[in-house]
Design a protein around this motif. Structure first.
Motif, mmCIF file in Angstrom:
data_model
loop_
_atom_site.group_PDB
_atom_site.id
_atom_site.type_symbol
_atom_site.label_atom_id
_atom_site.label_comp_id
_atom_site.label_asym_id
_atom_site.label_seq_id
_atom_site.Cartn_x
_atom_site.Cartn_y
_atom_site.Cartn_z
ATOM 1 N N THR A 152 -27.160 63.401 5.539
ATOM 2 C CA THR A 152 -26.794 64.821 5.387
ATOM 3 C C THR A 152 -27.480 65.436 4.171
ATOM 4 O O THR A 152 -28.015 66.563 4.237
ATOM 5 N N LEU A 153 -27.485 64.696 3.072
ATOM 6 C CA LEU A 153 -28.155 65.177 1.865
ATOM 7 C C LEU A 153 -29.673 65.298 2.063
ATOM 8 O O LEU A 153 -30.291 66.286 1.613
ATOM 9 N N THR B 249 -20.088 55.722 6.673
ATOM 10 C CA THR B 249 -19.817 56.976 5.966
ATOM 11 C C THR B 249 -20.880 57.237 4.900
ATOM 12 O O THR B 249 -21.365 58.372 4.739
ATOM 13 N N ILE B 250 -21.255 56.188 4.190
ATOM 14 C CA ILE B 250 -22.301 56.340 3.162
ATOM 15 C C ILE B 250 -23.624 56.733 3.808
ATOM 16 O O ILE B 250 -24.336 57.626 3.312
#
Length: 311
Positions: free
Chosen positions: A306-307, A299-300
């Motif tokens: 994504t960022l 998830t991280i």
């Protein structure tokens, strides 16, 4: 008393002599070597019953008569009979009341250690210390809190210490253990100057043994030798020995309990114990924890990518 004394001396002499031919017929119902191998443990058990005790003065006088006035060391003979596989020195003991008194002092004696185990009682009330009463957990709970177990250097029941590692003496549990402990504990209760070391040891073991898992852990660490039966039977034995027994104060064990309690109350050890109890108790919980960390890591990583793609 004379008959019983002669029988006891002859039994101890023949058992400890180590001779293949002890002078008795091979088919003698009592003293033949073949027969003694089977009945000697049960004779020893009966010799340690509180109601069967003879004044040691009787044995001293019988030995002196048999040796034309020369007194042999009866304490050493009793020690060899009761502790055949341990190197304990009984020559320095004196003022013993009977066989059980010698045996009790042998339980508290290390190899080649001669000392008077009759200590003055602590002036504080029994069962209480200057600090708050420590909370004693089971052996498995100790293990979860990061406490390791080791065998003490001696088999003396007094040789218990803690310095991050709980050191306990090796002890063998068999069919005669219950009778032996009950009689020695009764002797300590009835005789003011006898001390309370054996009762304190049994009480401490009762506290850290709650079930068969605790016995299995101590057996794995080489502290308990189980010749009695199942681990549950050993746990039930120790749990029953202190029923309706007033627990005595023992300075050494009280200090050990205070150190253990302080160790278990530190924040890191509390967290460690909770992790071990809740997440490392079985392989399935360990796999679930690893899977949760793996998903959290994914998830991280997804969030980071994504960022990065956005900027």
């Amino acid at each position: 008393m004379i008959t019983d004394g002669c029988f006891m001396l002859e039994i101890m002499r023949t058992v400890t002599s180590g001779e293949k031919n002890n002078g008795y017929a091979p088919d003698d119902p009592i003293f033949s070597i073949h027969r003694l191998e089977y009945i000697a443990p049960y004779i020893k058990r009966d010799m340690l019953l509180l109601e069967n005790q003879l004044p040691l003065l009787v044995l001293y006088q019988l030995v002196a008569i048999a040796n034309d006035g020369k007194e042999d060391n009866v304490n050493e003979l009793i020690g060899k009979f009761c502790f055949p596989h341990e190197k304990k020195e009984f020559k320095g003991l004196d003022s013993c009341l009977h066989v059980m008194d010698v045996f009790r002092q042998g339980l508290l004696m290390g190899p080649k250690e001669v000392e008077d185990v009759r200590k003055e009682q602590d002036p504080r009330p029994q069962g209480h210390s200057e600090e708050a009463e420590p909370i004693i957990r089971s052996a498995n709970e100790f293990s979860e809190a990061g406490i390791k177990f080791e065998k003490s250097k001696t088999r003396s029941l007094k040789d218990i210490s803690f310095g991050g590692v709980l050191k306990l003496p090796l002890f063998m549990v068999d069919d005669t253990t219950e009778s032996m402990f009950l009689n020695v504990m009764t002797f300590e209760r009835l005789h003011i100057n006898a001390g309370n070391e054996v009762t304190s040891y049994v009480a401490f073991m009762d506290k850290i043994i709650n079930n068969e898992e605790d016995v299995a852990l101590l057996h794995t660490e080489g502290i308990i030798q189980n010749n009695f039966g199942s681990d549950k039977a050993v746990a039930d034995l120790f749990n029953s020995l202190c029923t309706d027994v007033t627990l005595p104060f023992n300075k050494n064990l009280d200090d050990v309990q205070q150190k253990i309690s302080k160790h278990c109350k530190t924040r890191w050890n509390i967290w460690r114990a909770n992790l071990n109890h809740n997440y490392f108790k079985s392989p399935w919980t360990i796999l679930s924890l690893i899977a949760a960390f793996f998903l959290f890591a994914l998830t991280i990583i997804q969030t980071v990518y994504t960022l990065l793609s956005y900027y």
